[in-house]
Design a protein around this motif. Structure first.
Motif, PDB file in Angstrom:
ATOM      1  N   ILE A   9       0.876  -1.338   0.128  1.00 17.76           N
ATOM      2  CA  ILE A   9       0.172   0.184   0.035  1.00 17.76           C
ATOM      3  C   ILE A   9       0.484   1.488   0.130  1.00 17.76           C
ATOM      4  O   ILE A   9       1.870   1.522   0.928  1.00 17.76           O
ATOM      5  N   PHE A  10       0.986   2.006  -0.723  1.00 15.83           N
ATOM      6  CA  PHE A  10       2.431   3.561  -1.530  1.00 15.83           C
ATOM      7  C   PHE A  10       0.724   4.874  -0.983  1.00 15.83           C
ATOM      8  O   PHE A  10      -0.559   5.199  -1.314  1.00 15.83           O
ATOM      9  N   TYR A  11       0.935   4.696   0.048  1.00 16.78           N
ATOM     10  CA  TYR A  11       0.509   6.534   0.669  1.00 16.78           C
ATOM     11  C   TYR A  11       1.099   7.378   0.491  1.00 16.78           C
ATOM     12  O   TYR A  11       2.625   8.098   1.429  1.00 16.78           O
ATOM     13  N   TYR A  12       0.426   8.467  -0.421  1.00 10.20           N
ATOM     14  CA  TYR A  12       0.792  10.136  -1.162  1.00 10.20           C
ATOM     15  C   TYR A  12       0.717  10.842  -0.096  1.00 10.20           C
ATOM     16  O   TYR A  12      -0.324  11.216  -0.098  1.00 10.20           O
ATOM     17  N   ASP A  13       1.513  11.775   0.888  1.00 11.53           N
ATOM     18  CA  ASP A  13       0.625  12.894   1.494  1.00 11.53           C
ATOM     19  C   ASP A  13       1.905  14.318   1.845  1.00 11.53           C
ATOM     20  O   ASP A  13       2.784  13.940   1.408  1.00 11.53           O
ATOM     21  N   CYS A  14       1.845  14.459   2.466  1.00  8.78           N
ATOM     22  CA  CYS A  14       2.848  15.525   2.844  1.00  8.78           C
ATOM     23  C   CYS A  14       3.297  15.578   4.773  1.00  8.78           C
ATOM     24  O   CYS A  14       2.121  15.997   5.226  1.00  8.78           O
ATOM     25  N   GLU A  15       4.299  15.811   5.163  1.00  8.18           N
ATOM     26  CA  GLU A  15       4.798  16.566   6.401  1.00  8.18           C
ATOM     27  C   GLU A  15       3.958  18.067   6.334  1.00  8.18           C
ATOM     28  O   GLU A  15       3.874  18.879   5.817  1.00  8.18           O
ATOM     29  N   PRO A  16       3.402  17.883   7.850  1.00  8.60           N
ATOM     30  CA  PRO A  16       2.839  18.576   7.922  1.00  8.60           C
ATOM     31  C   PRO A  16       3.963  19.582   8.086  1.00  8.60           C
ATOM     32  O   PRO A  16       4.954  19.864   8.546  1.00  8.60           O
ATOM     33  N   ILE A  17       3.431  21.383   7.795  1.00  4.52           N
ATOM     34  CA  ILE A  17       4.535  22.352   8.175  1.00  4.52           C
ATOM     35  C   ILE A  17       4.692  23.043   9.504  1.00  4.52           C
ATOM     36  O   ILE A  17       3.499  22.713  10.038  1.00  4.52           O
ATOM     37  N   GLY A  18       6.254  23.036   9.885  1.00  3.86           N
ATOM     38  CA  GLY A  18       6.408  23.842  11.338  1.00  3.86           C
ATOM     39  C   GLY A  18       7.468  24.335  11.460  1.00  3.86           C
ATOM     40  O   GLY A  18       8.154  25.212  10.377  1.00  3.86           O
ATOM     41  N   HIS A  19       7.043  24.852  13.236  1.00  2.00           N
ATOM     42  CA  HIS A  19       8.281  26.386  12.711  1.00  2.00           C
ATOM     43  C   HIS A  19       8.445  27.379  12.387  1.00  2.00           C
ATOM     44  O   HIS A  19       9.451  28.107  11.984  1.00  2.00           O
ATOM     45  N   ARG A  20       6.789  27.733  11.585  1.00  2.00           N
ATOM     46  CA  ARG A  20       6.354  29.312  10.807  1.00  2.00           C
ATOM     47  C   ARG A  20       5.070  29.496  11.680  1.00  2.00           C
ATOM     48  O   ARG A  20       4.156  28.623  12.251  1.00  2.00           O
ATOM     49  N   SER A  21       5.050  30.740  11.258  1.00  2.00           N
ATOM     50  CA  SER A  21       3.744  31.329  12.065  1.00  2.00           C
ATOM     51  C   SER A  21       2.575  31.823  10.586  1.00  2.00           C
ATOM     52  O   SER A  21       3.121  32.328   9.746  1.00  2.00           O
ATOM     53  N   VAL A  22       1.433  31.231  10.885  1.00  2.00           N
ATOM     54  CA  VAL A  22       0.506  32.141   9.471  1.00  2.00           C
ATOM     55  C   VAL A  22      -0.507  32.794  10.006  1.00  2.00           C
ATOM     56  O   VAL A  22      -1.604  32.990  11.450  1.00  2.00           O
ATOM     57  N   TYR A  23      -0.715  34.467   9.441  1.00  2.00           N
ATOM     58  CA  TYR A  23      -1.715  35.291   9.888  1.00  2.00           C
ATOM     59  C   TYR A  23      -3.453  35.080  10.089  1.00  2.00           C
ATOM     60  O   TYR A  23      -3.492  34.100   8.646  1.00  2.00           O
ATOM     61  N   HIS A  24      -3.832  34.212  10.831  1.00  2.00           N
ATOM     62  CA  HIS A  24      -5.286  34.736  10.840  1.00  2.00           C
ATOM     63  C   HIS A  24      -5.834  35.832  10.925  1.00  2.00           C
ATOM     64  O   HIS A  24      -5.938  36.594  11.625  1.00  2.00           O
ATOM     65  N   PRO A  25      -6.914  35.699   9.581  1.00  2.00           N
ATOM     66  CA  PRO A  25      -7.324  37.204   9.443  1.00  2.00           C
ATOM     67  C   PRO A  25      -8.255  37.106   9.760  1.00  2.00           C
ATOM     68  O   PRO A  25      -8.868  38.464  10.119  1.00  2.00           O
ATOM     69  N   LEU A  26      -9.481  36.325  10.877  1.00  2.00           N
ATOM     70  CA  LEU A  26     -10.332  36.438  12.282  1.00  2.00           C
ATOM     71  C   LEU A  26      -9.435  36.959  13.402  1.00  2.00           C
ATOM     72  O   LEU A  26     -10.144  38.230  13.773  1.00  2.00           O
ATOM     73  N   THR A  27      -8.807  36.651  14.210  1.00  2.00           N
ATOM     74  CA  THR A  27      -8.582  36.969  14.986  1.00  2.00           C
ATOM     75  C   THR A  27      -6.803  37.800  15.063  1.00  2.00           C
ATOM     76  O   THR A  27      -6.954  38.240  15.784  1.00  2.00           O
ATOM     77  N   LYS A  28      -6.935  38.156  13.603  1.00  2.00           N
ATOM     78  CA  LYS A  28      -5.381  39.480  13.645  1.00  2.00           C
ATOM     79  C   LYS A  28      -4.314  38.432  14.064  1.00  2.00           C
ATOM     80  O   LYS A  28      -3.940  39.718  15.262  1.00  2.00           O
ATOM     81  N   LYS A  29      -4.364  36.940  14.501  1.00  2.00           N
ATOM     82  CA  LYS A  29      -3.296  36.821  15.153  1.00  2.00           C
ATOM     83  C   LYS A  29      -2.449  35.811  14.438  1.00  2.00           C
ATOM     84  O   LYS A  29      -2.871  35.218  13.362  1.00  2.00           O
ATOM     85  N   ASN A  30      -0.704  36.169  14.944  1.00  2.00           N
ATOM     86  CA  ASN A  30      -0.356  35.208  14.021  1.00  2.00           C
ATOM     87  C   ASN A  30      -0.658  33.683  14.420  1.00  2.00           C
ATOM     88  O   ASN A  30      -0.388  33.512  15.418  1.00  2.00           O
ATOM     89  N   VAL A  31      -0.877  32.607  13.889  1.00  2.00           N
ATOM     90  CA  VAL A  31      -0.905  30.928  14.105  1.00  2.00           C
ATOM     91  C   VAL A  31       0.923  30.609  13.865  1.00  2.00           C
ATOM     92  O   VAL A  31       1.046  30.116  12.727  1.00  2.00           O
ATOM     93  N   ASP A  32       0.516  30.280  15.545  1.00  2.00           N
ATOM     94  CA  ASP A  32       2.406  29.133  15.231  1.00  2.00           C
ATOM     95  C   ASP A  32       1.984  27.644  14.912  1.00  2.00           C
ATOM     96  O   ASP A  32       1.466  26.870  15.519  1.00  2.00           O
TER      97      ASP A  32
END
Length: 221
Positions: A55-78
């Motif tokens: 069984i071959f499973y194809y996906d991506c590792e999650p992104i870590g060690h960075r933050s992304v801006y959330h437009p609703l909370t107006k905060k960066n999410v680690d």
């Protein structure tokens, strides 16, 4: 008896599984995926009709060690402190421990953001929801996968040319795999598509040998 390789488009599977059978823990989702794949090895009478190659499973590792801006909370999410990050790592590690599983991991683009879910956007445009009513869960994290489709295409070609199997079952709903499916069939491979009950484009029907989705309703694992 067919010698069968099962290829799983991970992003597609996780989305469809959540739609069909609801949200689950990483451990339970991995157990479910294993059971879903193994269900392909038996015919309707429960008699084993296929021998599993891998069984071959194809996906991506999650992104870590960075933050992304959330437009609703107006905060960066680690990202490496999010529930999604922890869930994904646990899920992938669960699959690594399972017999006959081979993980083929691409990576997520650094161009990541939080977008409104499509159904929420429709409600906003229809006027049935106002901006003031928005909640954090109305947004989803979006990052483009890199290298996943390429790995699926390369593995299909390799399995076909090396005659390692005589049947491939692809769990996906993406028509991007048509060229690889055509190649495999030209090499004598029986190519089965499992779109997990999702509608597929007409051009996919021309280049597969069968369409077969497994259990639709929630199953006890």
């Amino acid at each position: 008896m067919a010698h069968t390789a099962i290829l799983v488009d991970g992003g597609f599977y996780r989305k469809r599984a959540a739609h069909l059978w609801g949200k689950k823990s990483a451990e339970d989702r991995a157990k479910e995926l294993n059971a879903y794949c193994l269900a392909h090895l038996r015919d309707k009478d429960g008699v084993e009709a296929r021998q599993l190659y891998r069984i071959f499973y194809y996906d991506c590792e999650p992104i870590g060690h960075r933050s992304v801006y959330h437009p609703l909370t107006k905060k960066n999410v680690d990202l490496d402190k999010s529930d999604t990050y922890a869930w994904t790592l646990t899920f992938l590690n669960e699959l690594r421990r399972r017999r006959k599983f081979a993980l083929r991991l691409g990576e997520l683009s650094n161009q990541a953001c939080y977008n409104l879910r499509p159904e929420i956007t429709r409600k906003l445009m229809a006027g049935s929801l106002s901006v003031q009513d928005l909640k954090e869960e109305d947004f989803m994290f979006v990052a483009q996968q890199k290298g996943v489709d390429m790995r699926i295409g390369i593995d299909i070609s390799s399995l076909a040319y090396k005659k390692q199997v005589n049947q491939i079952i692809l769990i996906s709903g993406d028509s991007d795999f048509v060229p690889a499916a055509k190649l495999a069939r030209r090499e004598g491979i029986d190519f089965i598509l499992d779109p997990m009950w999702a509608d597929i484009k007409a051009d996919l029907f021309e280049h597969i040998d069968g369409l077969n989705s497994q259990w639709k309703k929630k199953e006890s694992q």
